[in-house]
Design an enzyme around this catalytic site. Structure first.
Site, PDB file in Angstrom:
ATOM      1  N   LYS A   2       0.858  -1.187   0.000  1.00  0.00           N
ATOM      2  CA  LYS A   2       0.000   0.000   0.000  1.00  0.00           C
ATOM      3  C   LYS A   2       0.888   1.228   0.000  1.00  0.00           C
ATOM      4  O   LYS A   2       2.042   1.163   0.436  1.00  0.00           O
ATOM      5  CB  LYS A   2      -0.875   0.015   1.260  1.00  0.00           C
TER       6      LYS A   2
ATOM      7  N   ASP B 140      -7.111   4.454  -4.327  1.00  0.00           N
ATOM      8  CA  ASP B 140      -7.766   4.313  -3.019  1.00  0.00           C
ATOM      9  C   ASP B 140      -8.359   5.701  -2.762  1.00  0.00           C
ATOM     10  O   ASP B 140      -8.579   6.462  -3.722  1.00  0.00           O
ATOM     11  CB  ASP B 140      -6.762   3.884  -1.934  1.00  0.00           C
TER      12      ASP B 140
HETATM   13  P1  NDP Z   1     -12.959   8.122  -2.681  1.00  0.00           P
HETATM   14  O1  NDP Z   1     -11.865   9.066  -2.489  1.00  0.00           O
HETATM   15  O2  NDP Z   1     -13.537   7.924  -4.035  1.00  0.00           O
HETATM   16  O3  NDP Z   1     -14.178   8.449  -1.711  1.00  0.00           O
HETATM   17  C1  NDP Z   1     -13.992   8.507  -0.324  1.00  0.00           C
HETATM   18  C2  NDP Z   1     -15.333   8.835   0.320  1.00  0.00           C
HETATM   19  O4  NDP Z   1     -15.235   8.637   1.726  1.00  0.00           O
HETATM   20  C3  NDP Z   1     -15.706  10.289   0.120  1.00  0.00           C
HETATM   21  O5  NDP Z   1     -17.098  10.406   0.112  1.00  0.00           O
HETATM   22  C4  NDP Z   1     -15.104  10.943   1.361  1.00  0.00           C
HETATM   23  O6  NDP Z   1     -15.724  12.163   1.719  1.00  0.00           O
HETATM   24  C5  NDP Z   1     -15.379   9.892   2.398  1.00  0.00           C
HETATM   25  N1  NDP Z   1     -14.356  10.023   3.464  1.00  0.00           N
HETATM   26  C6  NDP Z   1     -13.027   9.957   3.312  1.00  0.00           C
HETATM   27  N2  NDP Z   1     -12.392  10.182   4.470  1.00  0.00           N
HETATM   28  C7  NDP Z   1     -13.356  10.401   5.357  1.00  0.00           C
HETATM   29  C8  NDP Z   1     -13.335  10.695   6.725  1.00  0.00           C
HETATM   30  N3  NDP Z   1     -12.177  10.822   7.428  1.00  0.00           N
HETATM   31  N4  NDP Z   1     -14.520  10.837   7.348  1.00  0.00           N
HETATM   32  C9  NDP Z   1     -15.688  10.707   6.658  1.00  0.00           C
HETATM   33  N5  NDP Z   1     -15.766  10.437   5.336  1.00  0.00           N
HETATM   34  C10 NDP Z   1     -14.613  10.286   4.708  1.00  0.00           C
HETATM   35  O7  NDP Z   1     -12.411   6.738  -2.092  1.00  0.00           O
HETATM   36  P2  NDP Z   1     -12.951   5.251  -2.344  1.00  0.00           P
HETATM   37  O8  NDP Z   1     -14.409   5.249  -2.552  1.00  0.00           O
HETATM   38  O9  NDP Z   1     -12.070   4.633  -3.345  1.00  0.00           O
HETATM   39  O10 NDP Z   1     -12.588   4.566  -0.951  1.00  0.00           O
HETATM   40  C11 NDP Z   1     -13.521   4.462   0.127  1.00  0.00           C
HETATM   41  C12 NDP Z   1     -13.080   3.336   1.056  1.00  0.00           C
HETATM   42  O11 NDP Z   1     -13.049   2.099   0.329  1.00  0.00           O
HETATM   43  C13 NDP Z   1     -11.678   3.499   1.672  1.00  0.00           C
HETATM   44  O12 NDP Z   1     -11.692   2.941   2.951  1.00  0.00           O
HETATM   45  C14 NDP Z   1     -10.817   2.632   0.752  1.00  0.00           C
HETATM   46  O13 NDP Z   1      -9.658   2.181   1.402  1.00  0.00           O
HETATM   47  C15 NDP Z   1     -11.771   1.486   0.477  1.00  0.00           C
HETATM   48  N6  NDP Z   1     -11.504   0.676  -0.706  1.00  0.00           N
HETATM   49  C16 NDP Z   1     -11.365   1.237  -1.939  1.00  0.00           C
HETATM   50  C17 NDP Z   1     -11.138   0.442  -3.041  1.00  0.00           C
HETATM   51  C18 NDP Z   1     -11.084   1.005  -4.422  1.00  0.00           C
HETATM   52  O14 NDP Z   1     -10.967   0.217  -5.345  1.00  0.00           O
HETATM   53  N7  NDP Z   1     -11.153   2.299  -4.610  1.00  0.00           N
HETATM   54  C19 NDP Z   1     -10.984  -1.014  -2.906  1.00  0.00           C
HETATM   55  C20 NDP Z   1     -11.224  -1.509  -1.570  1.00  0.00           C
HETATM   56  C21 NDP Z   1     -11.448  -0.673  -0.525  1.00  0.00           C
HETATM   57  P3  NDP Z   1     -14.946  13.551   1.433  1.00  0.00           P
HETATM   58  O15 NDP Z   1     -15.108  13.806  -0.029  1.00  0.00           O
HETATM   59  O16 NDP Z   1     -15.646  14.536   2.289  1.00  0.00           O
HETATM   60  O17 NDP Z   1     -13.525  13.337   1.846  1.00  0.00           O
HETATM   61  O1  2IT Z   2      -8.046  -1.425  -0.619  1.00  0.00           O
HETATM   62  C1  2IT Z   2      -8.001  -1.906  -1.763  1.00  0.00           C
HETATM   63  O2  2IT Z   2      -8.127  -3.118  -1.970  1.00  0.00           O
HETATM   64  C2  2IT Z   2      -7.797  -0.989  -2.885  1.00  0.00           C
HETATM   65  N1  2IT Z   2      -7.730   0.225  -2.675  1.00  0.00           N
HETATM   66  C3  2IT Z   2      -7.649  -1.521  -4.282  1.00  0.00           C
HETATM   67  C4  2IT Z   2      -6.242  -2.015  -4.516  1.00  0.00           C
HETATM   68  C5  2IT Z   2      -5.920  -2.396  -5.930  1.00  0.00           C
HETATM   69  O3  2IT Z   2      -4.737  -2.726  -6.143  1.00  0.00           O
HETATM   70  O4  2IT Z   2      -6.782  -2.402  -6.804  1.00  0.00           O
END
Ligand code: NDP
Ligand code: 2IT
Length: 449
Positions: free
Chosen positions: A130, A170
């Site tokens: 990561k 992420d």
């Molecule tokens: P984005 O940046 O697209 O969206 C993040 C969302 O979460 C936004 O709505 C943001 O709001 C909110 N958020 C972030 N930080 C906080 C906080 N401290 N408190 C409250 N809300 C918060 O990220 P993703 O959708 O990609 O990721 C969301 C989650 O999913 C994370 O935990 C990530 O690790 C996990 N994840 C992502 C994957 C991927 O493929 N993208 C795969 C697996 C897991 P704001 O705009 O106000 O910051």
């Molecule tokens: O938390 C996760 O699994 C991710 N942000 C996606 C990682 C990836 O390599 O697609």
């Protein structure tokens, strides 16, 4: 539980906290896994004898670097960059990059550690890693984001490669950032290779990668419900966040017949009892990059509440936390249980505090832990790597079918493993053990390295 196994994991946990002081998120992630492994340690002393546990909690390599860049006012800015290459026993390091002001070593370590077991559960050959930065993309121009990404890659490129380490997105890293990072990698190395995933479709990206984490989360949830005689049809669903994971989880849940009534961001949540209109949310978040409360401009009948944690007080059947770590605490879990929630599946990484998880398990709520439930993103990243190696592109239907199959297998593997070790119905234990066993076997076979 035998006291010997408890002594072993307590000793290892003490080492982890002493070696990594002031990193509570990392400690939390390690403890959850170690606790689950007690029955494994009892059954297979060989893992303790070979030092597998001591080795698996120590990253193979940690890279921390300076990221200098110039903002639109001509001022020099300095951020800190990270890449933690945690474990390469079953494949090249694989895992996302997070750009958020809260990023420090403890966050990247917790995410990298989780990634080892998640990636193992996918059944595909990917190790755990990561990275990220404390850079805040909010309010930055495209030019600033580009210059930051170019500077970040100017250091990172020497540590990664299609067969070495393959970053992706992420929080704060989506298609735009991956594009700038890829361009700079190619410019420096001259290599056109699958060094990043989540790429645009025009330059080697995979269909379904954008949707994959959210879709995968819902495929997992549907399988978990169906194994318990339920389905998403007609269910009321609350989803936190409004980023990549939340949006596509909402889309798939709606497609499968559920009514999604709430979404949030780090300021507050919107509640639309008629069902969230995703076209509006996509425009706000993906095109305008603005705040979720602007939803009310198009849909004045909806409500906005300026308290992001309050989202868990809404009555629902299914809750999908898709924002960030520790966003759902014990009080929120109790509120969900009181309101009759039947299933909770984690789209974000470690969104439920340990106390919240206990509330769900004690109350027999179907609970899909992040490592299993959100593995669809990285699974599809691995499918993107396969397509890049083949120099080929599968259709949307082909990738989607593979993703669905992977998520169903992850559910069954976690559920079966939980049963085998005497914890039927506890997918936290099942996922941790199933993820661990493959990595442990690979480490054992490869000697002390
Ligand atoms: P984005 O940046 O697209 O969206 C993040 C969302 O979460 C936004 O709505 C943001 O709001 C909110 N958020 C972030 N930080 C906080 C906080 N401290 N408190 C409250 N809300 C918060 O990220 P993703 O959708 O990609 O990721 C969301 C989650 O999913 C994370 O935990 C990530 O690790 C996990 N994840 C992502 C994957 C991927 O493929 N993208 C795969 C697996 C897991 P704001 O705009 O106000 O910051
Ligand atoms: O938390 C996760 O699994 C991710 N942000 C996606 C990682 C990836 O390599 O697609």
């Amino acid at each position: 539980m035998s006291s010997t196994a408890r002594v072993v994991i307590t000793e290892i946990m003490n080492q982890v906290t002493n070696r990594n002081p002031n990193e509570p998120e990392f400690h939390q992630a390690v403890w959850e896994v170690l606790e689950s492994l007690e029955p494994v340690i009892e059954r297979y002393p060989k893992y303790v004898e070979a030092g597998i546990l001591e080795r698996i909690v120590e990253p193979e390599r940690q890279i921390i670097f300076r990221v200098p860049w110039v903002d639109d006012h001509g001022r020099v800015q300095v951020n800190r960059g990270f890449r933690i290459q945690f474990n390469s026993a079953i494949g090249p390091y694989k895992g996302g990059l997070r750009f958020h002001p809260s990023v420090y070593a403890g966050i990247i370590k917790f995410l990298g550690f989780e990634q080892i077991f998640k990636n193992s559960l996918t059944g595909l050959p990917i190790g755990g890693g990561k990275g990220g930065s404390d850079f805040d993309p909010k309010g930055k121009s495209d030019g600033e984001v580009m210059r930051f990404c170019q500077s970040f890659m100017t250091e990172l490129y020497r540590h990664i490669g299609a067969d070495i380490d393959v970053p992706a997105g992420d929080i704060g890293v989506g298609g735009r950032e991956i594009g700038y990072l890829y361009g700079q990698y190619k410019r420096i190395t001259g290599l056109y290779e699958g060094v990043l995933t989540g790429k645009g479709l025009a330059y080697g990206g995979s269909l379904v990668r954008t949707e994959a984490t959210g879709y995968g989360l819902v495929y997992f949830t549907e399988e978990m419900l169906s194994d318990n005689g339920e389905s998403l049809v007609g269910k009321t669903v609350v989803i936190s966040g409004s980023g990549n994971v939340a949006i596509y989880a909402a889309q798939k849940a709606q497609e499968l017949g559920a009514r999604v009534v709430a979404l949030s961001d780090s300021n507050g949540y919107i509640y639309d009892p008629e069902g969230i209109k995703l076209d509006t949310v996509k425009r706000i978040k993906e095109s305008e990059r603005s705040r979720i409360k602007n939803y009310l401009k198009d849909h004045p009948h909806a409500q906005y509440v300026d308290d992001w944690q309050g989202i868990w007080t809404i009555k629902c059947d299914v809750a999908l936390p898709c924002a960030t770590q520790n966003e759902l605490d014990e009080a929120s879990a109790k509120a969900l249980v009181t309101n009759g929630v039947i299933a909770v599946a984690e789209g974000a990484n470690m969104p439920s505090t340990p106390e919240a998880v206990k509330v769900f398990l004690d109350n027999k709520v179907l609970f899909g832990p992040a490592k299993a439930a959100n593995a669809g993103g990285v699974s599809t990243s691995a499918l993107e790597m396969s397509q890049n190696s083949l120099r080929y592109a599968w259709t949307f239907q082909e990738v989607d079918a593979k993703l669905k199959n992977i998520m169903i297998n992850i559910y069954r593997n976690a559920s079966q493993t939980a049963k085998e070790f005497g914890f039927a119905g506890n997918l936290v234990v099942g996922a941790n053990i199933a993820g661990f066993l493959k990595v442990a076997e690979a480490m054992l076979a490869q000697g002390v390295v």
